[in-house]
Motif scaffolding. Structure first.
Motif, PDB file in Angstrom:
ATOM      1  N   ILE A 104      -7.443  10.966  -5.902  1.00 22.78           N
ATOM      2  CA  ILE A 104      -6.338  10.334  -5.184  1.00 22.78           C
ATOM      3  C   ILE A 104      -6.395   8.830  -5.407  1.00 22.78           C
ATOM      4  CG2 ILE A 104      -6.328  12.144  -3.432  1.00 22.78           C
ATOM      5  CD1 ILE A 104      -7.718  10.116  -1.555  1.00 22.78           C
ATOM      6  N   GLN A 517       4.938  11.880  -7.126  1.00 22.47           N
ATOM      7  CA  GLN A 517       3.732  11.693  -6.331  1.00 22.47           C
ATOM      8  C   GLN A 517       4.066  11.912  -4.861  1.00 22.47           C
ATOM      9  OE1 GLN A 517       0.724  11.282  -7.256  1.00 22.47           O
ATOM     10  NE2 GLN A 517       0.697  10.331  -9.287  1.00 22.47           N
ATOM     11  N   ILE A 536      -1.907   6.299   1.008  1.00 24.82           N
ATOM     12  CA  ILE A 536      -2.656   7.194   0.129  1.00 24.82           C
ATOM     13  C   ILE A 536      -1.676   7.922  -0.784  1.00 24.82           C
ATOM     14  CG2 ILE A 536      -4.321   9.084   0.025  1.00 24.82           C
ATOM     15  CD1 ILE A 536      -5.093   8.454   2.899  1.00 24.82           C
ATOM     16  N   LYS A 537      -2.018   7.985  -2.047  1.00 26.93           N
ATOM     17  CA  LYS A 537      -1.145   8.615  -3.037  1.00 26.93           C
ATOM     18  C   LYS A 537      -1.861   9.806  -3.676  1.00 26.93           C
ATOM     19  CE  LYS A 537      -0.182   6.189  -6.792  1.00 26.93           C
ATOM     20  NZ  LYS A 537       0.495   5.246  -7.722  1.00 26.93           N
ATOM     21  N   GLY A 538      -1.195  10.974  -3.657  1.00 24.20           N
ATOM     22  CA  GLY A 538      -1.652  12.086  -4.469  1.00 24.20           C
ATOM     23  C   GLY A 538      -2.441  13.185  -3.792  1.00 24.20           C
ATOM     24  N   ILE A 539      -2.608  13.143  -2.460  1.00 23.41           N
ATOM     25  CA  ILE A 539      -3.373  14.207  -1.801  1.00 23.41           C
ATOM     26  C   ILE A 539      -2.682  15.555  -1.967  1.00 23.41           C
ATOM     27  CG2 ILE A 539      -3.998  15.158   0.453  1.00 23.41           C
ATOM     28  CD1 ILE A 539      -4.953  12.524   1.338  1.00 23.41           C
ATOM     29  N   SER A 542      -2.621  17.013  -5.436  1.00 23.13           N
ATOM     30  CA  SER A 542      -3.945  17.504  -5.828  1.00 23.13           C
ATOM     31  C   SER A 542      -4.292  18.828  -5.165  1.00 23.13           C
ATOM     32  CB  SER A 542      -5.015  16.458  -5.479  1.00 23.13           C
ATOM     33  OG  SER A 542      -4.822  15.268  -6.199  1.00 23.13           O
TER      34      SER A 542
END
Length: 603
Positions: A104, A517, A536-539, A542
């Protein structure tokens, strides 16, 4: 009557100023801002008349009044990569076989502490009924303000917030508490302070929101303010009581009137009648027991008095106005001495089926999973068990405890129309619901301080009527710099805390490279003295790949992934403590060398 206020509206040929220009005007003028909901039934040119006439409110020169047209905005911040180690639910007993890393990106933390001197001065000067009720717990406030020692006795933490789409603002609740001794672990009274931030996360310091009331009309609620939460208190009995509102978590529910409204879940000290002893039919003695109980509060609703939270309410407050609350009780009215750290979430499928949220769900405990269901539609306090992994087991306090609310992933996906999400949507079973949030493992004497807290990401899945904690992470500090418990002291003296408080927003968007994203804003507290947010980016990208969706909820009935996460968190604590010790030794050695060099130069 002449109104000199500025009305911004867009009717036919009239062009509304750019939203950013309007926001600049709001901040630069420091005037009152009146915001009507986006779907308000009147046209824009009727707003001033409604506000001053129907609502009987006053406007001053250059006050700004408008119907919301602001949308949520992603923050233009810099990100840096980091990883979160997660442990998957599985029958495999080996932790390394359950482990995987989520890649992340996180921003730096942005502090949102309020100006305590300013807000407490206003609280005192306004002299509201709520202030008059509470001031007996902080009788030296005027002296503390005049002598500049506010920071020694007043602290703030928790920044749980929600995005109000109808109003184009963030609504945040903070805990502000007073401690006579100056010790943060011995608060005398905790208050709830509510604030408004615009979409750029700049605070608006004089805002009227025009919100629906319970009589199918509208009313004015002004921010910022200290919420008049009804709580039991006794100034004569303060030792160990910790009066007031603690750990407030704010959420948006869709009520049966079909509009979104904010609610808070919190815990508070109260008392209950344990037994009544009668003597010869002439007199009775009432025996009371102290408890810490869980409550829900509706921020835009009100009640008179405290009869629903105190078995022996005071006549003095019987006509006082408070935020509407109700206690949340265990099934069969079972009661333990202390209840806290329940994790709230909503059932999106229930909202779709009914058109509104019928119940509030709460994770009572993650280990030996227990989930409560509490009605949002009536005043009934007793909840029911929605799910118990082991039905005959008694509730217990475990190391993994509540942090933020859990956010429904199905709802995030349903509101996102990007083509790239079709595969994920099609892959999910029809009856499968997923929630994600941050808990916190409470570790005592683990290698750094008397207590250490860090966020632990958790994923809760419901499928075929069964719930499971499918994934849980080890400690995730999210690259946030930690603060010492006491200023200018060692990092491992006292407590070492980073606490997740709330998920402010979570949306999908394309990044600067055109890649899809997900972006989350998370609120945190450090050392029980800050209100911070990070982005926060991308949790979600993922966690929602094919591998992570393959958990067999029906057959996996153990907490081994939680045990693995706790063990890895303990390893983190030991390593953190050793690193801090090594840094302290090196610092002392450097100071000693400098001291000896200074002596040598004088010879």
């Amino acid at each position: 009557m002449v109104i000199f206020s500025t009305l911004y509206y867009a009717e036919q040929d009239t062009v509304l100023p750019d939203p950013e220009i309007l926001l600049d005007k709001v901040h630069n003028q420091s005037k009152k801002v009146v915001i009507f909901p986006r779907n308000f039934h009147l046209k824009n040119d009727k707003l001033i008349g409604y506000y001053t006439g129907i609502l009987d409110q006053e406007l001053s020169p250059d006050d700004i009044i408008f119907k919301n047209r602001f949308n949520h905005k992603l923050q233009g911040v810099s990100y840096r990569p980091t990883t979160i180690e997660v442990f998957k639910s599985s029958e495999d007993p080996q932790c390394e076989n359950r482990s995987s890393n989520l890649n992340i990106e996180v921003s730096q933390p942005f502090n949102k502490n309020a100006n305590l001197y300013k807000i407490l001065t206003k609280f005192k000067e306004d002299n509201s009924d709520y202030y008059k009720e509470m001031k007996i717990f902080f009788p030296n406030l005027e002296h503390e303000l005049n002598t500049g020692i506010i920071q020694k006795h007043w602290f703030q933490l928790i920044g749980s917030s929600v995005w109000l789409q109808q109003y184009g603002v963030h609504l945040m609740i903070n805990r502000v508490f007073y401690t006579k001794t100056g010790d943060k672990v011995k608060p005398n009274m905790s208050l709830a302070y509510v604030r408004i931030f615009d979409r750029n996360w700049q605070e608006l310091e004089n805002v009227d929101l025009i919100v629906p009331d319970e009589s199918e009309s509208f009313k004015v609620i002004s921010y910022p303010n200290f919420l008049p939460i009804p709580v039991y208190h006794s100034v004569k009995q303060q030792d160990g009581r910790f009066y007031g509102i603690e750990d407030p978590r704010i959420m948006l529910i869709k009520n049966n009137e079909r509009y979104e409204e904010p609610v808070i879940v919190f815990n508070s000290h109260n008392r209950k009648i344990s037994r009544i002893a009668s003597y010869k039919d002439t007199k009775s003695t009432i025996h009371l027991k102290p408890y810490r109980s869980m409550f829900i509060g509706w921020l835009w609703r009100s009640q008179k008095g405290k009869s629903n939270i105190d078995d022996i309410p005071s006549r003095v407050t019987s006509n006082s106005n408070y935020v509407k609350v109700k206690e949340l009780k265990l099934p069969k009215n079972e009661r333990f001495k202390k209840e806290k750290n329940w994790t709230p979430f909503l059932n999106y499928q229930q909202q779709l089926d009914n058109g509104y949220d019928v119940d509030l769900y709460l994770v009572y405990q993650f280990e030996d999973l227990k989930i409560l269901k509490c009605s949002l539609l009536n005043d009934k306090s007793e909840c029911t068990w929605e799910y118990q992994l082991v039905e005959e087991s008694s509730p217990k306090i475990n190391k993994l405890r509540g942090g933020t609310e859990l956010v429904n992933v199905n709802q995030i996906l349903a509101k996102s129309k990007f083509r790239e999400l079709r595969r994920i949507k099609n892959q999910m079973a029809q009856d499968k619901q997923i929630w994600i949030g941050f808990a916190r493992a409470v570790l005592k004497d683990c290698g750094c301080g008397v207590k250490m807290y860090r966020p632990n990401m958790v994923v809760l899945i419901k499928e075929e009527g069964t719930y499971r904690v499918s994934h849980v992470s080890s400690y995730a500090d999210l690259e946030v710099p930690i603060l010492p418990w006491n200023q200018n002291r060692n990092m491992c003296e006292g407590k070492n805390l980073l606490i997740p408080n709330g998920i402010s927003s979570w949306n999908f968007a394309k990044d600067e490279f055109g890649t899809l994203q997900d972006y989350m804003t998370l609120s945190l507290s450090r050392a029980d003295s800050t209100i911070d947010i990070i982005h926060i980016k991308g949790i979600l990208i993922s966690i929602l790949d094919e591998e992570h969706l393959s958990v067999d909820v029906a057959t996996t009935k153990n907490d081994n992934n939680i045990k693995c996460a706790i063990k890895k968190s303990q390893d983190y604590c030991v390593a953190y403590g050793k690193d801090n010790y090594d840094k302290s030794i090196n610092s002392l050695a450097a100071e000693l060398k400098q001291h000896m060099d200074d002596i040598g130069s004088q010879l």
